[in-house]
Design a protein around this motif. Structure first.
Motif, mmCIF file in Angstrom:
data_model
loop_
_atom_site.group_PDB
_atom_site.id
_atom_site.type_symbol
_atom_site.label_atom_id
_atom_site.label_comp_id
_atom_site.label_asym_id
_atom_site.label_seq_id
_atom_site.Cartn_x
_atom_site.Cartn_y
_atom_site.Cartn_z
ATOM 1 N N ASP A 99 0.509 -8.816 1.903
ATOM 2 C CA ASP A 99 -0.510 -7.966 1.263
ATOM 3 C C ASP A 99 -1.354 -8.841 0.346
ATOM 4 O O ASP A 99 -0.810 -9.642 -0.421
ATOM 5 C CB ASP A 99 0.153 -6.830 0.464
ATOM 6 C CG ASP A 99 -0.803 -5.660 0.274
ATOM 7 O OD1 ASP A 99 -1.871 -5.863 -0.330
ATOM 8 O OD2 ASP A 99 -0.490 -4.549 0.755
ATOM 9 N N PRO A 148 -4.138 -12.921 2.363
ATOM 10 C CA PRO A 148 -4.726 -12.132 3.434
ATOM 11 C C PRO A 148 -4.116 -12.486 4.790
ATOM 12 O O PRO A 148 -4.368 -13.566 5.315
ATOM 13 C CB PRO A 148 -6.219 -12.475 3.391
ATOM 14 C CG PRO A 148 -6.405 -13.486 2.334
ATOM 15 C CD PRO A 148 -5.082 -13.863 1.775
ATOM 16 N N LYS A 162 -11.367 1.792 13.263
ATOM 17 C CA LYS A 162 -9.974 2.011 13.681
ATOM 18 C C LYS A 162 -9.881 2.095 15.212
ATOM 19 O O LYS A 162 -8.914 1.642 15.811
ATOM 20 C CB LYS A 162 -9.395 3.279 13.037
ATOM 21 C CG LYS A 162 -9.303 3.249 11.525
ATOM 22 C CD LYS A 162 -8.546 2.065 10.962
ATOM 23 C CE LYS A 162 -7.053 2.122 11.163
ATOM 24 N NZ LYS A 162 -6.366 1.024 10.395
ATOM 25 N N PHE A 212 -3.380 -7.581 -1.931
ATOM 26 C CA PHE A 212 -3.722 -6.745 -3.093
ATOM 27 C C PHE A 212 -5.236 -6.562 -3.202
ATOM 28 O O PHE A 212 -5.853 -6.837 -4.222
ATOM 29 C CB PHE A 212 -3.099 -7.327 -4.381
ATOM 30 C CG PHE A 212 -1.598 -7.195 -4.389
ATOM 31 C CD1 PHE A 212 -0.981 -6.150 -5.057
ATOM 32 C CD2 PHE A 212 -0.795 -8.080 -3.680
ATOM 33 C CE1 PHE A 212 0.407 -5.994 -5.025
ATOM 34 C CE2 PHE A 212 0.586 -7.940 -3.634
ATOM 35 C CZ PHE A 212 1.184 -6.893 -4.321
ATOM 36 N N PRO A 223 -8.776 1.535 4.346
ATOM 37 C CA PRO A 223 -8.946 2.941 4.690
ATOM 38 C C PRO A 223 -10.112 3.536 3.900
ATOM 39 O O PRO A 223 -10.721 2.854 3.093
ATOM 40 C CB PRO A 223 -7.616 3.573 4.271
ATOM 41 C CG PRO A 223 -6.973 2.616 3.328
ATOM 42 C CD PRO A 223 -7.672 1.298 3.417
ATOM 43 N N GLY A 259 0.810 -1.217 0.000
ATOM 44 C CA GLY A 259 0.000 0.000 0.000
ATOM 45 C C GLY A 259 0.838 1.258 0.000
ATOM 46 O O GLY A 259 2.071 1.215 -0.066
ATOM 47 N N ALA A 313 -2.087 -3.160 7.276
ATOM 48 C CA ALA A 313 -3.135 -3.635 6.371
ATOM 49 C C ALA A 313 -4.495 -3.214 6.890
ATOM 50 O O ALA A 313 -4.737 -3.203 8.096
ATOM 51 C CB ALA A 313 -3.065 -5.155 6.255
HETATM 52 N N1 LIG Z 1 -3.287 7.279 4.300
HETATM 53 C C1 LIG Z 1 -3.715 7.945 5.373
HETATM 54 O O1 LIG Z 1 -3.843 9.180 5.355
HETATM 55 C C2 LIG Z 1 -4.029 7.199 6.660
HETATM 56 C C3 LIG Z 1 -4.456 7.958 7.761
HETATM 57 C C4 LIG Z 1 -4.757 7.302 8.944
HETATM 58 C C5 LIG Z 1 -4.600 5.925 9.037
HETATM 59 N N2 LIG Z 1 -4.207 5.217 7.954
HETATM 60 C C6 LIG Z 1 -4.064 3.761 8.107
HETATM 61 O O2 LIG Z 1 -2.786 3.377 7.627
HETATM 62 C C7 LIG Z 1 -2.866 2.100 7.009
HETATM 63 C C8 LIG Z 1 -2.288 2.169 5.602
HETATM 64 O O3 LIG Z 1 -3.041 3.121 4.846
HETATM 65 P P1 LIG Z 1 -2.716 3.422 3.306
HETATM 66 O O4 LIG Z 1 -3.186 4.778 3.019
HETATM 67 O O5 LIG Z 1 -1.309 3.037 3.017
HETATM 68 O O6 LIG Z 1 -3.713 2.393 2.614
HETATM 69 P P2 LIG Z 1 -3.513 1.385 1.389
HETATM 70 O O7 LIG Z 1 -4.884 0.936 1.009
HETATM 71 O O8 LIG Z 1 -2.673 1.988 0.329
HETATM 72 O O9 LIG Z 1 -2.718 0.190 2.057
HETATM 73 C C9 LIG Z 1 -3.345 -0.839 2.768
HETATM 74 C C10 LIG Z 1 -2.839 -2.156 2.196
HETATM 75 O O10 LIG Z 1 -3.364 -3.219 2.987
HETATM 76 C C11 LIG Z 1 -3.658 -4.308 2.116
HETATM 77 N N3 LIG Z 1 -4.634 -5.159 2.777
HETATM 78 C C12 LIG Z 1 -5.922 -4.845 3.092
HETATM 79 N N4 LIG Z 1 -6.505 -5.889 3.679
HETATM 80 C C13 LIG Z 1 -5.570 -6.889 3.763
HETATM 81 C C14 LIG Z 1 -5.574 -8.205 4.259
HETATM 82 N N5 LIG Z 1 -6.661 -8.768 4.785
HETATM 83 N N6 LIG Z 1 -4.434 -8.934 4.160
HETATM 84 C C15 LIG Z 1 -3.319 -8.400 3.607
HETATM 85 N N7 LIG Z 1 -3.260 -7.154 3.109
HETATM 86 C C16 LIG Z 1 -4.392 -6.412 3.183
HETATM 87 C C17 LIG Z 1 -4.181 -3.647 0.850
HETATM 88 O O11 LIG Z 1 -4.065 -4.485 -0.295
HETATM 89 C C18 LIG Z 1 -3.296 -2.407 0.758
HETATM 90 O O12 LIG Z 1 -2.171 -2.630 -0.094
HETATM 91 C C19 LIG Z 1 -4.334 1.682 7.041
HETATM 92 O O13 LIG Z 1 -4.532 0.821 8.133
HETATM 93 C C20 LIG Z 1 -5.075 2.997 7.279
HETATM 94 O O14 LIG Z 1 -6.293 2.800 7.965
HETATM 95 C C21 LIG Z 1 -3.913 5.811 6.770
#
Ligand SMILES: NC(=O)c1ccc[n+]([C@@H]2O[C@H](COP(=O)([O-])OP(=O)(O)OC[C@H]3O[C@@H](n4cnc5c(N)ncnc54)[C@H](O)[C@@H]3O)[C@@H](O)[C@H]2O)c1
Length: 346
Positions: free
Chosen positions: A55, A85, A176, A57, A108, A34, A105
């Motif tokens: 991941d 997963p 969350k 995907f 979001p 991600g 993971a």
């Molecule tokens: N981007 C932000 O501004 C932000 C802010 C606050 C919190 N977060 C938290 O940070 C984390 C990462 O966010 P991001 O923006 O990089 O999101 P993202 O969607 O780019 O990355 C999340 C990754 O987790 C993987 N994933 C989801 N479910 C899965 C599973 N069951 N098994 C394996 N992989 C799985 C997805 O394929 C994805 O690549 C998340 O938990 C999100 O809630 C992000």
């Protein structure tokens, strides 16, 4: 990357200092492909860690971007990717004893967590987080860093209130917060869980659903139209992705960080309208834009309290909004150039 950090763990001699202190530890990163996870994987590899990424995907957004995110890491000997997963069960055999599991993971996205979307939000943010904690406890993995969110505060943002009420205003925020609360429960059983509440993260590889990503794409003459939600006065404490990565690694390795919860924010609050202006200046083009109603679940302002992160992690944000957005602009430009070159080749 031209922006640099000055934090102690991550300065110019970071790798030497890190290895003197921690050796070359084994670590796990969930959500490795991600936006934030892929930056975290790269920095851990550069520090000399052996990294297993997990991941699945999630098709919620285009997996091509996720594969590109991992292009450099995938070529490194010290990186393995499990494309499943959260198959934490099998990791013990691969890793021996990971020092830290960085659990990023999840699903979001505030808006997609309403209605039927909550099935995926609750499954990926609650059920699987509980599974990660359980697997870590069962397998004797000592330490988890959990990626939480400013969404746990809802509309209660005030820098001067040291203990603001946790009162999410979206199903995503609830999911969350439950992930944090599950962490508290597993702390009682001896698992070390540090929670990091990230405040709107930006920079190269930003997710396609996020506002800045959509703004940059809408500066292209034939690009999509940016749908501005509300009047653009809502404000966020935007945080550059490399700053987030540094805080996350510090929370994984600094002993005093165990069982703490930190706000990780960029240090200043900016309105959406100000960001629109900066993106247009950096792109030298207007954003094609329409305005729609402000959706439910969008707080008017988010403000981080980063004192604890400063005191315990020795961390503070280093990258200004303008510098970070310039990096993100370069990343979008690079993608367009590559996509255009494929069209010409056809
Ligand atoms: N981007 C932000 O501004 C932000 C802010 C606050 C919190 N977060 C938290 O940070 C984390 C990462 O966010 P991001 O923006 O990089 O999101 P993202 O969607 O780019 O990355 C999340 C990754 O987790 C993987 N994933 C989801 N479910 C899965 C599973 N069951 N098994 C394996 N992989 C799985 C997805 O394929 C994805 O690549 C998340 O938990 C999100 O809630 C992000």
């Amino acid at each position: 990357m031209s922006v640099q950090s000055s934090n102690i763990l991550f300065g110019p001699t970071a790798t030497t200092k890190f290895q003197e202190q921690y050796g070359s530890p084994n670590v796990v990163v969930t959500g490795a492909a991600g936006f934030i996870g892929s930056h975290l994987v790269e920095r851990l590899l550069l520090l000399g860690c052996r990294v297993v990424g997990v991941d699945d995907f999630d098709p919620w957004y285009d997996s091509t971007q996720k594969r590109d995110n991992l292009a450099w890491a995938s070529a490194q000997d010290d990186f393995d990717l499990i494309e499943e997963p959260l198959a934490i069960d099998g990791l013990r055999g691969m890793l021996g004893d990971p020092s830290v599991v960085f659990h990023l993971a999840g699903r979001p996205g505030v808006q997609d967590s309403w209605g039927e979307g909550f099935v995926e939000s609750s499954h990926r943010n609650i059920d699987l987080t509980q599974r990660v904690y359980e697997m870590c406890l069962t397998n004797g993995f000592p330490r988890v860093v959990y990626a939480s969110s400013s969404s746990v505060y809802g509309a209660n943002a005030n820098r001067h209130d040291l203990t603001p009420e946790l009162s999410p205003i979206s199903p995503y925020g609830v999911s969350k917060l439950v992930g944090e609360q599950l962490g508290q429960v597993y702390r009682l059983r001896g698992l070390n869980v540090a929670c990091l509440r990230y405040f709107t993260v930006f920079g190269p590889r930003q997710r396609p659903d996020m506002a800045m990503h959509r703004m940059f794409e809408a500066t292209r003459p034939n690009g999509p139209v940016f749908m501005r939600r509300g009047d653009g006065s809502q404000s966020r404490e935007f945080t550059y992705v490399e700053d987030v990565v540094e805080a996350t690694i510090a929370a994984g390795f600094i002993d005093e960080a165990q069982n703490c919860t930190f706000d990780i924010g960029g240090g200043s609050v900016t309105s959406l309208n100000e960001v629109i202006q900066i993106v247009e200046q950096l792109s030298d083009r207007p954003i094609r834009m329409e305005t729609v109603d402000l959706p439910a679940g969008d707080p008017p302002v988010t403000v981080a309290r980063t004192q604890l992160a400063q005191e315990v992690l020795g961390w503070e944000p280093c990258v200004e909004l303008l510098d970070g957005l310039a990096e993100q602009a370069r990343w979008h430009q690079h993608r367009w150039t590559y996509a255009d070159s494929l069209l010409i080749a056809d």
